[in-house]
Design a protein around this motif. Sequence first.
Motif, PDB file in Angstrom:
ATOM      1  N   ALA A 276      -8.572  -2.012  12.477  1.00  0.00           N
ATOM      2  CA  ALA A 276      -7.914  -2.509  11.263  1.00  0.00           C
ATOM      3  C   ALA A 276      -7.525  -3.975  11.403  1.00  0.00           C
ATOM      4  O   ALA A 276      -7.689  -4.770  10.467  1.00  0.00           O
ATOM      5  CB  ALA A 276      -6.688  -1.654  10.955  1.00  0.00           C
TER       6      ALA A 276
ATOM      7  N   VAL B 184      -6.178   0.988  15.255  1.00  0.00           N
ATOM      8  CA  VAL B 184      -5.364  -0.176  14.863  1.00  0.00           C
ATOM      9  C   VAL B 184      -6.109  -1.467  15.175  1.00  0.00           C
ATOM     10  O   VAL B 184      -6.084  -2.419  14.392  1.00  0.00           O
ATOM     11  CB  VAL B 184      -3.998  -0.125  15.579  1.00  0.00           C
TER      12      VAL B 184
ATOM     13  N   HIS C 154      -0.868  -1.818   9.755  1.00  0.00           N
ATOM     14  CA  HIS C 154      -0.437  -0.492   9.302  1.00  0.00           C
ATOM     15  C   HIS C 154       1.037  -0.466   8.926  1.00  0.00           C
ATOM     16  O   HIS C 154       1.423   0.034   7.889  1.00  0.00           O
ATOM     17  CB  HIS C 154      -0.708   0.535  10.416  1.00  0.00           C
TER      18      HIS C 154
ATOM     19  N   THR D 140      -7.736   2.432   2.608  1.00  0.00           N
ATOM     20  CA  THR D 140      -8.180   3.430   3.581  1.00  0.00           C
ATOM     21  C   THR D 140      -9.695   3.548   3.578  1.00  0.00           C
ATOM     22  O   THR D 140     -10.320   3.720   4.623  1.00  0.00           O
ATOM     23  CB  THR D 140      -7.541   4.796   3.281  1.00  0.00           C
TER      24      THR D 140
ATOM     25  N   TRP E 273      -1.608   5.227   5.497  1.00  0.00           N
ATOM     26  CA  TRP E 273      -1.777   3.781   5.392  1.00  0.00           C
ATOM     27  C   TRP E 273      -1.076   3.252   4.141  1.00  0.00           C
ATOM     28  O   TRP E 273      -1.466   2.236   3.568  1.00  0.00           O
ATOM     29  CB  TRP E 273      -3.268   3.439   5.365  1.00  0.00           C
TER      30      TRP E 273
ATOM     31  N   THR F 196      -3.179   8.418  10.046  1.00  0.00           N
ATOM     32  CA  THR F 196      -3.000   8.652   8.627  1.00  0.00           C
ATOM     33  C   THR F 196      -1.901   7.752   8.075  1.00  0.00           C
ATOM     34  O   THR F 196      -1.333   6.928   8.794  1.00  0.00           O
ATOM     35  CB  THR F 196      -2.636  10.126   8.368  1.00  0.00           C
TER      36      THR F 196
ATOM     37  N   ASP G  24       2.622  -4.477  14.563  1.00  0.00           N
ATOM     38  CA  ASP G  24       1.918  -3.227  14.901  1.00  0.00           C
ATOM     39  C   ASP G  24       1.892  -3.005  16.408  1.00  0.00           C
ATOM     40  O   ASP G  24       1.994  -1.862  16.875  1.00  0.00           O
ATOM     41  CB  ASP G  24       0.483  -3.265  14.364  1.00  0.00           C
TER      42      ASP G  24
ATOM     43  N   ALA H 127       0.261  -0.186   4.575  1.00  0.00           N
ATOM     44  CA  ALA H 127      -0.694  -1.153   5.121  1.00  0.00           C
ATOM     45  C   ALA H 127      -0.934  -2.293   4.134  1.00  0.00           C
ATOM     46  O   ALA H 127      -0.896  -2.109   2.921  1.00  0.00           O
ATOM     47  CB  ALA H 127      -2.018  -0.455   5.438  1.00  0.00           C
TER      48      ALA H 127
ATOM     49  N   ILE I  78      -9.828   7.040  11.796  1.00  0.00           N
ATOM     50  CA  ILE I  78      -9.136   6.851  10.527  1.00  0.00           C
ATOM     51  C   ILE I  78      -9.699   7.858   9.536  1.00  0.00           C
ATOM     52  O   ILE I  78     -10.918   8.045   9.454  1.00  0.00           O
ATOM     53  CB  ILE I  78      -9.307   5.415  10.001  1.00  0.00           C
TER      54      ILE I  78
ATOM     55  N   GLU J 243      -3.924   2.628  -2.172  1.00  0.00           N
ATOM     56  CA  GLU J 243      -3.973   3.535  -1.025  1.00  0.00           C
ATOM     57  C   GLU J 243      -5.398   3.973  -0.727  1.00  0.00           C
ATOM     58  O   GLU J 243      -5.840   3.998   0.423  1.00  0.00           O
ATOM     59  CB  GLU J 243      -3.097   4.746  -1.319  1.00  0.00           C
TER      60      GLU J 243
ATOM     61  N   ARG K 186       0.846  -1.177   0.000  1.00  0.00           N
ATOM     62  CA  ARG K 186       0.000   0.000   0.000  1.00  0.00           C
ATOM     63  C   ARG K 186       0.890   1.238   0.000  1.00  0.00           C
ATOM     64  O   ARG K 186       1.776   1.366   0.832  1.00  0.00           O
ATOM     65  CB  ARG K 186      -0.897   0.021   1.237  1.00  0.00           C
TER      66      ARG K 186
ATOM     67  N   ASN L  28       2.477  10.200  12.052  1.00  0.00           N
ATOM     68  CA  ASN L  28       1.358   9.708  11.248  1.00  0.00           C
ATOM     69  C   ASN L  28       0.035   9.737  11.998  1.00  0.00           C
ATOM     70  O   ASN L  28      -0.880   8.974  11.702  1.00  0.00           O
ATOM     71  CB  ASN L  28       1.649   8.284  10.760  1.00  0.00           C
TER      72      ASN L  28
END
Length: 631
Positions: free
Chosen positions: A306, A303, A313, A246, A334, A332, A402, A337, A254, A242, A112, A320
Amino acid sequence: MNRCPKCSAILSESQFEAGICPTCHATWSSDERPRSASKPMETLQPADFVPPDRVVEPSEGIAQPPKTFIPPDHPIDELSGTTDAQAALVSASEPSRDPMEKPTGRGKETARPNLDETVTQDSIDSKKQPSSQPGGGGKSSSGSAAWQGGPGRGVSPMNTLKGPDIFEIHEEGLVIRTRRLQPQDAPGAEEADYKIIREIGKGGMGRVHLAVQTALNRRVAVKELDPKTAHEPQNRRKFLAEATITGELDHPNIVPIHDVGLDKDGRLFYSMKMISGQEWQTRIASNSRSQNLDILMKVADAVSFAHARNVIHRDLKPENVMLGGFGEVLVTDWGLAVHLGSDQGFVAGGTPCYMAPEMAADYIKGESERNPNARDHFQTTLSSDSLALVEKRLAPIDKRSDIYLLGAILFHTATGGPPHTGNSISECLARAVANEVTIRVSDDELITIAQKAMATEPIDRYPSVDSLQQAIREYQRHHQSISLSARAQDDLDTAKTDGNYEWFQRAMFGFQEAADLWPENRQAVEGVQQAKLAYAQRALELNDFDLGLQLLNPNVLAEQDLHQQFVKGARDRDLRIRRFKIARTTVVCLFLMLLGLGVKYWADTIKSNEKLRVERDRAIDAEANAKVEEQ
């Protein structure tokens, strides 16, 4: 309903009569003129509907802009998620795909790209502009130059490293529509979908503009590919990746993606929420520990969300995280990711001063395998022990990577700096591989939590983001307990000086509440005992024996001596009270007895006087009678 006999595009009556298709330019004579496609059994479709296997251009009778509908089983062009036939219509200037290029399959996602953090005006000042020099930007899009970073090279361990993109992605089911983007002062801007106000940021892959989405009359950030590289297949794939990853993560912490589209030149863009605020990095030093922990907990919420969708991430750091002007906390960038569980790999990357050991080792191995210069560089700059550790680190990069990054941020909030330091990228990478952490403060429960999250082996870390959050919440309770203890100690000091019962009571209550929050808080537990003894001592000074007996427990060793003094004092007091009562009773009895004697004496006196008076009266009467008789 009239259709082209070749591409089945919907035609107006005049186009049909003219015998030429404006879409595929097919022609036919009046004798070959096709009959209307409408049949009694056919479902009539509105003019703005396009069958899934067809693409049409705007023409008469079609009010809506062209739409691309992609069936699930249709081949997907890897440039923009459209079919081969549709790709030319999406962007006429887009270069064709190399026919010898091997596709990687549908529905797979790999590396990503960066999500530039320059989504607000406040955050632009801290961003680095892209440079042709190695690592010249705030984000290094290619690690083959960044690993050479050192003093004077414009790259520091705080920059994000990313290896070259070697995998392709394909997206199914995307409907990418053409949108009108116009500068706000350009002719026809009122009819545009987005009115561009000004450029607010620039990254290695695209530019970010402040714009107004006219459909809702709201300000948004519009990111589009750089015109110089907008039609390169690699950049289009990265840009779409990207936006889609996201966009999949719909969470309050997010940055939300509003729209993905194509401008008039076929360049991809997407619009997202406009954030007015600052990077956490610019405020982390001035914030209190409590404030930073509150921010970190919201980052962890994002996180965790996600991770629930199997996305990691890989580049979590204060830089970030955006802090809005109304308490918003948004994760921000990602760009690194990835979806776990995919059969396609992903490029190595991350920020060296926060990297987990497996991430740093993966980056060094990946760069060394792909780039002989990088291999020679690492063999020269890294010690034999570091190179051996690189080969030893075999743990996969997953959700616990992460968790390590969250622990590294927690470490930063507790100590004032990232865990890995160094004068160069290579030195910082070597320390990350060895998991050498620069400890600035010791005997801190928060650092203990961070160190567990940053354990060298992933299996020794917290098993999930939730468990890390639970440990932080436990610390927060401990911290609150410590604060209550400190306040209660101040109240106790005041009570000893003032001697007022109220201050003793406040101190005891504060210590007890602190002990209830955290039973292992020795200061609170001992404070309860100290406040109780001081309170009782004051009660003893005031001979308040009943209060002392209520406060103290004779079964507690520390309270036994003072309790005995209260028992003795209470006994002496009771004895004095009994003696006083006896004396008082005696006095009352004596008084009553004397009073009775006095009354009796007074009565006898009165009786005697009355008797004498009667006798005297009789004598006088007798004497008078005698005188009368003598005469």
